[in-house]
Structure formats: C-alpha cells, structure tokens
Design a protein around this motif. Structure first.
Motif, PDB file in Angstrom:
ATOM      1  N   LYS A  60       0.857  -1.180   0.000  1.00  9.85           N
ATOM      2  CA  LYS A  60       0.000   0.000   0.000  1.00  9.85           C
ATOM      3  C   LYS A  60       0.897   1.234   0.000  1.00  9.85           C
ATOM      4  O   LYS A  60       1.341   1.701   1.050  1.00  9.85           O
ATOM      5  CB  LYS A  60      -0.912  -0.011   1.221  1.00  9.85           C
ATOM      6  CG  LYS A  60      -1.936   1.122   1.248  1.00  9.85           C
ATOM      7  CD  LYS A  60      -2.666   1.161   2.581  1.00  9.85           C
ATOM      8  CE  LYS A  60      -3.525  -0.054   2.803  1.00  9.85           C
ATOM      9  NZ  LYS A  60      -4.315   0.032   4.057  1.00  9.85           N
ATOM     10  N   THR A  63       2.803   0.823  -5.129  1.00 12.40           N
ATOM     11  CA  THR A  63       1.540   0.160  -4.819  1.00 12.40           C
ATOM     12  C   THR A  63       1.406  -1.082  -5.692  1.00 12.40           C
ATOM     13  O   THR A  63       1.565  -1.016  -6.911  1.00 12.40           O
ATOM     14  CB  THR A  63       0.347   1.097  -5.066  1.00 12.40           C
ATOM     15  OG1 THR A  63       0.306   2.088  -4.030  1.00 12.40           O
ATOM     16  CG2 THR A  63      -0.972   0.335  -5.037  1.00 12.40           C
ATOM     17  N   GLY A  96      -2.524  -3.006  -3.389  1.00  8.53           N
ATOM     18  CA  GLY A  96      -2.520  -2.480  -2.033  1.00  8.53           C
ATOM     19  C   GLY A  96      -3.892  -2.197  -1.459  1.00  8.53           C
ATOM     20  O   GLY A  96      -4.013  -1.916  -0.262  1.00  8.53           O
ATOM     21  N   TYR A  97      -4.929  -2.260  -2.299  1.00  6.66           N
ATOM     22  CA  TYR A  97      -6.263  -1.884  -1.834  1.00  6.66           C
ATOM     23  C   TYR A  97      -7.279  -2.984  -2.125  1.00  6.66           C
ATOM     24  O   TYR A  97      -8.389  -2.735  -2.560  1.00  6.66           O
ATOM     25  CB  TYR A  97      -6.658  -0.533  -2.442  1.00  6.66           C
ATOM     26  CG  TYR A  97      -5.739   0.557  -1.947  1.00  6.66           C
ATOM     27  CD1 TYR A  97      -6.007   1.216  -0.758  1.00  6.66           C
ATOM     28  CD2 TYR A  97      -4.563   0.863  -2.620  1.00  6.66           C
ATOM     29  CE1 TYR A  97      -5.139   2.176  -0.264  1.00  6.66           C
ATOM     30  CE2 TYR A  97      -3.687   1.827  -2.136  1.00  6.66           C
ATOM     31  CZ  TYR A  97      -3.984   2.477  -0.958  1.00  6.66           C
ATOM     32  OH  TYR A  97      -3.113   3.425  -0.465  1.00  6.66           O
ATOM     33  N   ASN A 114      -3.583  -4.504   4.358  1.00  5.61           N
ATOM     34  CA  ASN A 114      -2.644  -5.399   3.687  1.00  5.61           C
ATOM     35  C   ASN A 114      -2.338  -6.509   4.677  1.00  5.61           C
ATOM     36  O   ASN A 114      -1.469  -6.362   5.542  1.00  5.61           O
ATOM     37  CB  ASN A 114      -1.369  -4.660   3.275  1.00  5.61           C
ATOM     38  CG  ASN A 114      -1.501  -3.934   1.949  1.00  5.61           C
ATOM     39  OD1 ASN A 114      -0.530  -3.485   1.372  1.00  5.61           O
ATOM     40  ND2 ASN A 114      -2.728  -3.814   1.449  1.00  5.61           N
TER      41      ASN A 114
END
Length: 695
Positions: free
Chosen positions: A449, A507, A510-511, A539
C-alpha cells in the motif's frame, strides 16, 4: 453508382461475430451475483466487533515504515519488505482458553505476547504484554527479524512453550521453566531460549528465512514433530544493509524456481524439564528435499487426508508447483510419495494438483461440501487488472485409496464454488462462523500500500500526474511486474533485471479487501465483507482463528503489514448449537480417559486427533452429511490458530451428541473411542481407552 470496398460485408460479419463472442465470453467469465435481498439475509446471520491491536510501546527506535535490505535488493525494497507480519492465537498461559496472542508487527519488528482484547478479566488475571528476546543467544537486529511463532509444548512437560521463527537465523524455542509465575502473570523471565538446530549457529546454513511452520506427529511415534517452510535460500544476506557481493538473489523464474530455502522437517527426539529445560530434534530435511527440491515455501500444512492416522503434508511453493506428500512413515522411519492430480482433456495444467505454475501463499483445511473428507483451500494471486491465476479449492473426490497409487484424489473447484477470485492472497481459512454446520471462507489479501507526497523523488511524468491529483495512493507497479513475468528465466534471479519497486511509493494490489465468503442458496460463496463492516483496505498476511472467550463462536485476528493488526470479535447470534472438543494428550501414558476432568492433568493439545459426529444429522443437515474435524497444529502462511475441534450443529438440538474420537497415544498406538456429550464445550483427556467403540 457508389462502389463498396471489396469484402466490406465480410468485415462487418466478422465484427458482429467478434462482438457476439466477446458478449458470450463476458457472460461466462463474470461471477454470478446474488440478489440484494439474499445478500442482506446472509449478512444478518453475522455480527462482529473490531479492536485495533496496539503494540507501539515495543518499538525501540520509533515505528518502522520500511524494511532495510541488502544494497543489491534496494531497488526491490517494497517487494522484499512486503511480508513477515504474523499472528498466533492459543492457550499461552494455561488457563484452558485460547485467548492469548503472539503478534509480529513489522513496524516494531518484534514478537509480542498480549492477551486477546476483552479477555483481561479472565480468572487469575491476564499477563501484561511483553516482547520476546532471544538473549543470551546470538541475535543481530541488523540482519535478523521475527516472522512468526507457534504456541506448542515442545518438551512435553504440560507447559505451553513458544517456537519463534525468523528471517536471518534458524528458529528459537522459548521453553517454559519451572520458575513460579509472579502476581502480574507470565513474563519473559518464565522462558528459557534454546536453539532448534544448535549445530547451525554461526554458519551460513543457519541463516534461514522462514515463513511457515506447523506441528504434527509425522512419523506416528506419539511425539509432535515440526515442518518448517523457508523462502529465500539458506545463507542469503537479505536484511544486511551493509552487505556486499551477490549473497542475495531472487527466484529462478516465475513457475519452476528451485533456488529457495525449501521445506525442512524435524523429528522429536528427547527433552527435559525444570529450571533448565531442553528439547532435541533430528533433522530429516534431506528426505523432503529429495522429493520437493528447494522451492520458495510460503505456506505449509499437515492433515490426515486418508484416515490412516498419519498426516499428509501440503507444501505451497511461490513460483512453482505445490507438493502434496502422502505419508507412509513408521516411527523413526520417514517415507513419503509425491501425489499428483489427474488431468483430463478439459483441465488446464495449472488446475491439476502438483502441476501448477502459480504462487501458492496460504493453505487451510476444511470440509466445504460436508461429505466427510477434508478439502484444501490455497491462496494464489487473483486480482483484477493485475494477475488472475485463480485461487485453489482442492475438493476431495472421496477416493482416498488413490493415494496408494500416488494419485491426489482432488479436483480444482474454486470457480464452481465462487472462491477463485479475490485479490493477492495469503492465509486462507475454512471456518464455521455462525455454527450452522457450513464453513465460511476467510482470506488475507493485499501486498503493498504505497503513498506519494510532494517530497518524493518522481519522474517528470509522475510529477505531472501527482500535480493533477493522481498517484496519492502510490504508483501502481503492476505494468512493470507484468513485464517481469515475461523475463528470461536466466535473468530473473538477478535483482538488476527487475524494475524499481521501492518503499514507500510502490503500490501493488494495495487496496484489496479481505473477503468473508458465505455460501449462498446456489451453493456458491459470496463475499459479504463490506456488508459486515469489515470492508477495510488492510494489507493482511495472517489470519489466526480461535474461540477466545469460550462462547462457541470463532473469533479471528488479521495480522497486517506496515499497519496495526486487528482482532475481530464474533458476536453473531447464538441460536445455533455447537460442539467444541478441547482434546488433551496426557504426559503420563497411564492416565485414564476422561471428559471435563475436575483435577488438572499435565498434557498438551492432541494435534492430529480427529473427530466425527455419529448422530443422525439427516433432518437438519441433509441425507449425505458427515461432519468431521481435526486438531490442527498450525497449517497456513503466518497465521496460526485453534488446536480444538469445533462443529457447528445448526438447528440440530439433541440432548447429547455421539462422536467418534481417534488419536495416537504417546506410545504411538492408535486409539479410538465413541463418546456421548451434550452440545457445548468439553475438555477431553485422551488417556487409555477401553477399546474401539467403547463409551
């Protein structure tokens, strides 16, 4: 007259056909949806509270925000520093409940012991949080970092010990001493650190990079052995920021890498207790290496899949085929066979067990279809706009006799059950969260992230994007990672052949959301995490599951990377019945079999013991339902949880439940006994049985 280009009608027909094919492909590729009404009904069965786990007080020089690495790996600091968070739930202080937590938080870079939130008022009082320290054993904080733990009784004295494992060194066993516990509860002074493999201290071969460990009686002698999974090859200098040379390499390709640390196996040999306790193991790693090579191990599991009293081993390899080993051992004599799945004309090669080229990163066992045979849930990478390898649900065919012919009796069924896609996966768990008799599927997801600020070193193009409001959440490095996937295998082991993926700007998936999959009426699983208020962009690496307060509901911990970990307390409706068996292996083989003993019996969790509900479940669970369970010793990536056997009974509400219990006694002999107990939680001391079928 206006002329038409030759073939224009043909071109239009081709375009129409292509559009139809795209539409058909989309129809078959998209995941079937459930109605909003059914989704609400599914979510209404569950309720959770969330508690952030604060261990910031154990940071020595402030909270870390990145991982220091060997100069050769600096360009890949985000990739290399993307793991090591871990969580373990178990009975650490011996109060009879699995309400104690061991946490590796990469921000403080330590293994911390703390009571599970909400259990501080336990009988006798909770211990105060403390951090483990290996002193006086050699430990260089500049090249060594913790990566996980197990709560185990290593020396068989009836006191829980801790196995701590690391990046940069071989594991340390923290053995409970006979010293009295002070008024504030357990502390570091109650443990004596000893080396798991003392002969490797100070050698390059003793520089391990462990990501997984589990306990099981692998050779059937009545004592619990250790299976350990290592990532980077032994002797690597990954964490040494002052290192030189080429002692830090990447994998030899994306699908068949064999230059990792491999799986290691240790057979229990001898132990002592007292003020200076000890334990000794015999290193039998050469046997595993002859069958599995030295792959990049991210997860390991052990479970008796053919009901012969010996655990099979599942080794999940990053960058290469996983391995399922059929156990044919005898006491002191190890023997395994690599079992492969059968491929049909319509089966992709990577959907055949043992022949995949995916990124095995988590493994959990459970019976998805309630046929009485354990299935295997394995995480890979299956993320939109990234890489869709597909997670695995190895569904048992029930033909366990196939093991004897070196065939793995499993088919890949994750797409059929709706478990094939979620994100960049790690720990995977099959657990009944509402006691209805059907498992839910939990998964840890996410990798890096990133974030960008005005002071970051950016290219001219990236700086322009930043000024327009983009890149605030880091620079997506998936395009570069896609390019790495096509790199020549002769080059990919060299970090210089990789693009830059550095902290904190990178990233990579990361989401992602940690899914909570619940089985819908169609039989497919549906992710309702956001409906349950659990839709956070953690994460996560580890999932540890246990009933911390003894109320019959399974709670769990998300072990998160570079951010606080989280404890999820289960407050779901308790209208469904349950049966939990806390099975204890007595240290004295003369102790008799007993249920809910009034006196304290020295012993340890009977890892590997199995149980099956014999009561008629046809009215509540269907004609062909068989509920089975096993006491797990730590299967997974970096999350380790309950060693109890838990059954959700749903609306089956009998006065007593008939259960067949099978275990291996401390003398190595297989035992079996049928018991009748009321629904609820029971401690069972697995002493001398009267014989198979006795009550």
């Amino acid at each position: 007259m206006t002329s038409k280009p030759i073939g224009s009608n043909r071109h239009r027909r081709v375009q129409v056909v292509a559009a139809v094919l795209v539409a058909i492909s989309y129809f078959f590729a998209r995941e079937p949806a459930v109605s909003s009404v059914e989704r609400r009904q599914l979510a209404s069965r569950f309720s959770f509270d969330r508690h952030e786990l604060n261990v910031e007080q154990f940071a020595v020089d402030g909270l870390k925000v990145s991982q220091g690495v060997h100069p050769r790996l600096e360009r890949l600091s985000s990739w290399v520093g993307g793991t090591r968070s871990a969580a373990t739930l178990g009975d650490f202080d011996g109060d009879g409940l699995e309400n104690d937590l061991l946490l590796v938080d990469t921000r403080v870079d330590r293994l911390v012991a703390l009571p599970a939130p909400g259990t501080e008022s336990r009988k006798g009082g909770a211990f105060k949080p403390f951090a483990f320290d290996a002193a006086p054993l050699p430990f260089d904080k500049s090249t060594m970092s913790p990566s996980g733990s197990l709560i185990v009784d290593m020396n068989e004295d009836g006191r829980p010990d801790v196995l701590a494992y690391f990046w940069g060194r071989a594991p340390v066993v923290f053995l409970r001493t006979s010293a009295e516990v002070n008024s504030e509860g357990l502390s570091l002074t109650n443990f004596s650190p000893v080396e798991l493999v003392p002969e490797l201290v100070g050698t390059a071969e003793g520089q391990w990079f462990t990501h997984a460990a589990t306990q099981a009686d692998i050779d059937g002698d009545g004592h619990l052995d250790l299976l350990i999974g290592n990532f980077y090859q032994d002797g690597s200098d990954v964490l040494n920021q002052n290192g030189s040379g080429d002692a830090a390499v990447m994998h030899q390709g994306k699908s068949k890498a064999q230059n990792g640390g491999g799986a290691k196996l240790f057979l229990w040999k001898a132990a002592t207790s007292g003020h200076n306790p000890s334990v000794a193991f015999a290193n039998k790693t050469d046997i595993l290496e002859s069958l599995c090579g030295t792959g990049w191990v991210l997860a390991a599991g052990a479970a008796d899949l053919d009901e012969d009293g010996l655990p099979e081993l599942y080794i999940a390899h990053d960058f290469g085929p996983d391995r399922l080993l059929h156990n044919r051992s005898r006491p002191g004599e190890l023997k395994f066979a690599v079992c492969l799945g059968k491929r049909t004309f319509t089966t992709p090669k990577s959907f055949v067990l043992g022949k995949d080229s995916f990124k095995g990163m988590g493994v959990g066992f459970g019976d998805v279809n309630r046929d009485g045979f354990l299935d295997i849930y394995v995480s890979n990478i299956a993320d939109d706009w990234a890489l869709h390898e597909s997670h695995f649900l190895w569904l048992s065919t029930g033909r366990i006799a196939d093991f004897k012919d070196d065939f793995a009796p499993y088919v890949q069924a994750s797409e059929v059950y709706g478990l094939s896609r979620s994100g960049w996966g790690w720990d995977s768990r099959l657990v009944d969260l509402d006691n209805d008799g059907t498992v839910e599927a939990l998964q840890a997801t996410g990798f890096a992230k990133g974030h960008v600020d005005a002071h970051s070193k950016l290219s001219l193009i990236d700086r322009g994007l930043y000024s327009l409001g983009f890149l605030r959440y880091g620079i997506n490095r998936w395009p570069e990672l896609h390019a790495v996937g096509t790199t020549n295998d002769q080059l990919i082991h060299d970090p210089r052949a990789w693009p830059k993926m550095q902290m904190p700007t990178t990233t990579l998936s990361g989401y992602d959301l940690n899914p909570v999959f619940v089985q819908a009426k169609s039989g497919r699983f549906v992710d309702i995490s956001t409906d349950l208020g659990l839709g956070d962009y953690f994460n996560t690496r580890a999932i540890a599951v246990a009933d911390v307060d003894g109320d019959g509901l399974q709670d769990f911990v998300y072990g998160n990377q570079w951010e606080p970990s989280v404890f999820i307390h289960n407050n779901s409706s308790q209208s469904n019945e349950y049966l939990t068996l806390n099975l204890i292996q007595p240290a004295n083989d003369e102790v008799g079999f007993s249920i809910d003993p009034q006196s304290s019996v020295a012993g340890w969790p009977a890892v590997g013991a199995a149980a099956e509900i014999l009561s008629d479940l046809s009215e509540s669970h269907g004609e062909d339902c068989r509920l089975v369970g096993q006491a797990d010793g730590g299967s997974g990536h970096s999350g380790h949880g309950s060693k109890e056997i838990h059954f959700g009974l749903g609306d089956f509400k009998p006065a007593t439940v008939e259960v067949d219990v099978r275990w291996r006694a401390i003398d190595g002999n297989l035992q079996s006994r049928t018991i009748e107990v009321a629904p609820g939680r029971h401690t069972v001391v697995l002493g001398k049985a009267d014989g198979k079928g006795a009550k």
